[in-house]
Design a protein around this motif. Structure first.
Motif, short mmCIF file in Angstrom:
data_model
loop_
_atom_site.label_atom_id
_atom_site.label_comp_id
_atom_site.label_asym_id
_atom_site.label_seq_id
_atom_site.Cartn_x
_atom_site.Cartn_y
_atom_site.Cartn_z
N ASP A 291 50.05 26.04 38.38
CA ASP A 291 49.43 27.05 39.24
C ASP A 291 50.20 28.37 39.13
OD1 ASP A 291 47.81 25.03 39.92
OD2 ASP A 291 48.25 25.01 42.05
N LEU A 292 49.52 29.46 39.38
CA LEU A 292 50.10 30.80 39.32
C LEU A 292 50.23 31.35 40.74
CD1 LEU A 292 51.04 33.15 37.47
CD2 LEU A 292 48.70 34.03 37.60
N SER A 293 51.46 31.64 41.15
CA SER A 293 51.70 32.20 42.48
C SER A 293 51.61 33.72 42.42
CB SER A 293 53.08 31.79 42.99
OG SER A 293 53.18 30.39 43.09
N PHE A 294 51.11 34.32 43.50
CA PHE A 294 51.03 35.77 43.57
C PHE A 294 50.97 36.20 45.03
CE2 PHE A 294 46.78 34.05 42.70
CZ PHE A 294 46.10 34.44 43.83
N GLU B 196 46.57 39.82 35.15
CA GLU B 196 45.80 39.87 33.90
C GLU B 196 44.91 38.63 33.80
OE1 GLU B 196 46.44 39.80 29.05
OE2 GLU B 196 48.17 40.02 30.39
N LEU B 197 43.62 38.83 33.63
CA LEU B 197 42.64 37.74 33.56
C LEU B 197 42.51 37.27 32.13
CD1 LEU B 197 40.63 36.06 35.19
CD2 LEU B 197 38.90 37.78 34.70
N ILE B 198 42.84 36.00 31.89
CA ILE B 198 42.79 35.43 30.55
C ILE B 198 41.52 34.63 30.34
CG2 ILE B 198 43.95 33.86 28.94
CD1 ILE B 198 46.58 34.58 30.29
N GLU B 199 41.15 33.83 31.30
CA GLU B 199 39.95 32.99 31.17
C GLU B 199 39.35 32.81 32.55
OE1 GLU B 199 38.54 28.57 29.55
OE2 GLU B 199 40.64 29.21 29.43
N ARG B 200 38.03 32.87 32.63
CA ARG B 200 37.34 32.71 33.90
C ARG B 200 36.01 32.00 33.67
NH1 ARG B 200 34.20 37.40 36.60
NH2 ARG B 200 33.12 35.49 37.24
N THR C 152 42.19 31.37 34.88
CA THR C 152 43.49 31.43 34.21
C THR C 152 43.92 32.89 34.11
OG1 THR C 152 42.90 29.47 32.92
CG2 THR C 152 44.78 30.77 32.16
N GLY C 153 45.19 33.14 34.45
CA GLY C 153 45.69 34.50 34.39
C GLY C 153 47.18 34.54 34.13
N GLY D 99 54.86 37.74 33.32
CA GLY D 99 55.22 36.86 32.21
C GLY D 99 54.93 35.40 32.43
N MET D 100 54.38 35.02 33.57
CA MET D 100 54.05 33.64 33.86
C MET D 100 52.54 33.45 33.75
SD MET D 100 56.95 32.26 34.48
CE MET D 100 56.44 30.70 35.21
#
Length: 383
Positions: free
Chosen positions: A342-345, A352-356, A365-366, A370-371
């Protein structure tokens, strides 16, 4: 449940269907099984009528007192938090008072500040002492009352469970004894009865062999291309993709550039273009007005006309694809990682949006700081 059992063992099963209707299974149901199915439906209806009033008593005697006790606990927690805040104010004013007392020669503004802090310290001391004394006096009393409340609630829940279980047991006991010819495993133990049923008809093996239930009921996704469905979890998508022979994140292989060089290794079959001879600058100008149609005639090169260096050259690689512009989303709320990957924010972070997917309630996915990881799509908004 009993209504569905009665529908499965309906006497209409096996009868010829009219035109436009679905033909049901052919074997007729015997009279003993039909009687057992009808008795089960009646017994479950009696159970429902007897259990529902008990559930209403459960709400009044167990659930509602427990919810009221929880509300009281919340109020006490607020009082404890307020006492902690008053203790911080008391320490802060006492520290300021100590600093002002330590000065021998105070200015006029410091004298005013001294009297102000002295008044604030007095108020903070009274507030803290009031809350602290109240908690020390009344909190033990509340804990005793709460302990006294837990026992009758637990006893009431226990006796209600016993009554409900007894009602269901009595109806099932009547059902079994009224249809002993159908429930032949009633007098057997659990394990012998289970083995006898398996010998008669192993329904588990038959169901596991159905394509409809393979891969957890999602075998149809492999043929329908529904691996990217938003209704599947990431683990289910990965399992389906692994069953197809590829990993979830493996990219497509690059084009095999070496295949293009084979056309240059056979000069006999590949036409080669020879440029015209370069004319000297000392020649007359009218030489440039000669007809140029000879330059468009194809010239086929012989194997001897190609040099070894030219014949061994490889084809140049194609130009790299143009990089896609990066897409970003902004966080609407704080999100802490709940599992690995999971990505914390924090709120207002630019991710940055990588896959949706098309579903905002799915996992996207974002990348941030750097994480890389996944995060809920309904926690962000597109920029």
């Amino acid at each position: 449940m009993a209504a569905y059992v009665a529908m499965i063992y309906s006497s209409q099963i096996g009868m010829e269907a009219d035109e436009g209707e679905v033909q049901r299974r052919f074997p007729e149901t015997d009279a003993v099984t039909l009687q057992a199915a009808n008795d089960a439906e009646v017994a479950m209806a009696y159970c429902r009528d007897e259990v529902l009033p008990e559930l209403d008593l459960l709400d009044d005697g167990v659930i509602r007192p427990a919810l009221e006790a929880i509300e009281v606990i919340k109020k006490i927690q607020k009082t404890i938090t307020k006492r902690s805040h008053k203790m911080i104010d008391y320490d802060r004013h006492r520290s300021s008072m100590s600093k002002l007392k330590g000065k021998d020669d105070r200015t006029l503004s410091e004298e005013k500040q001294y009297y102000k802090v002295e008044s604030q310290l007095e108020i903070a001391t009274k507030d803290y002492d009031y809350l602290n004394d109240m908690l020390k006096e009344q909190l033990p009393q509340y804990l005793q009352l709460q302990a006294a409340l837990i026992q009758p609630i637990t006893e009431r829940l226990y006796f209600m469970q016993c009554r409900i279980s007894g009602m269901i047991y009595a109806r099932c006991h009547e059902l079994l004894h009224a249809n002993e010819q159908h429930f032949v495993t009633f007098e057997m133990g659990i394990q012998p009865g289970h083995q006898w049923r398996l010998q008669q008809d192993n329904a588990r093996d038959q169901m596991e062999n159905l394509d409809l239930l393979k891969s957890g009921g999602k075998a149809w996704l492999k043929s329908s291309g529904g691996v990217n469905s938003s209704k599947l979890t990431l683990r289910e998508r990965a399992e389906i993709q692994q069953a197809e022979g590829r990993t979830p994140s493996s990219p497509l292989p690059p084009p095999a550039y070496g295949l293009a060089t084979s056309t240059y290794q056979s000069p006999a079959s590949t036409p080669s273009y020879q440029p015209p001879p370069v004319q000297s600058y000392n020649q007359p100008v009218q030489a440039y007005h000669q007809p140029v149609q000879t330059y468009h005639q194809p010239v086929v090169a012989s194997p001897a006309s190609l040099s070894p260096a030219a014949s061994s050259r490889r084809a140049p690689p194609p130009p790299p694809p143009a990089s896609k512009p990066k897409k970003y989303v902004i966080a609407l709320y704080d999100y802490d990682a709940q599992a690995d990957g999971d990505l914390s924010f924090r709120k207002d972070d630019r991710i940055e949006l990588i896959e949706r997917t098309t579903d905002a309630n799915d996992w996207w996915t974002g990348s941030l700081h750097g994480m890389r990881g996944i995060f809920p799509g309904n926690y962000v908004a597109e920029l």
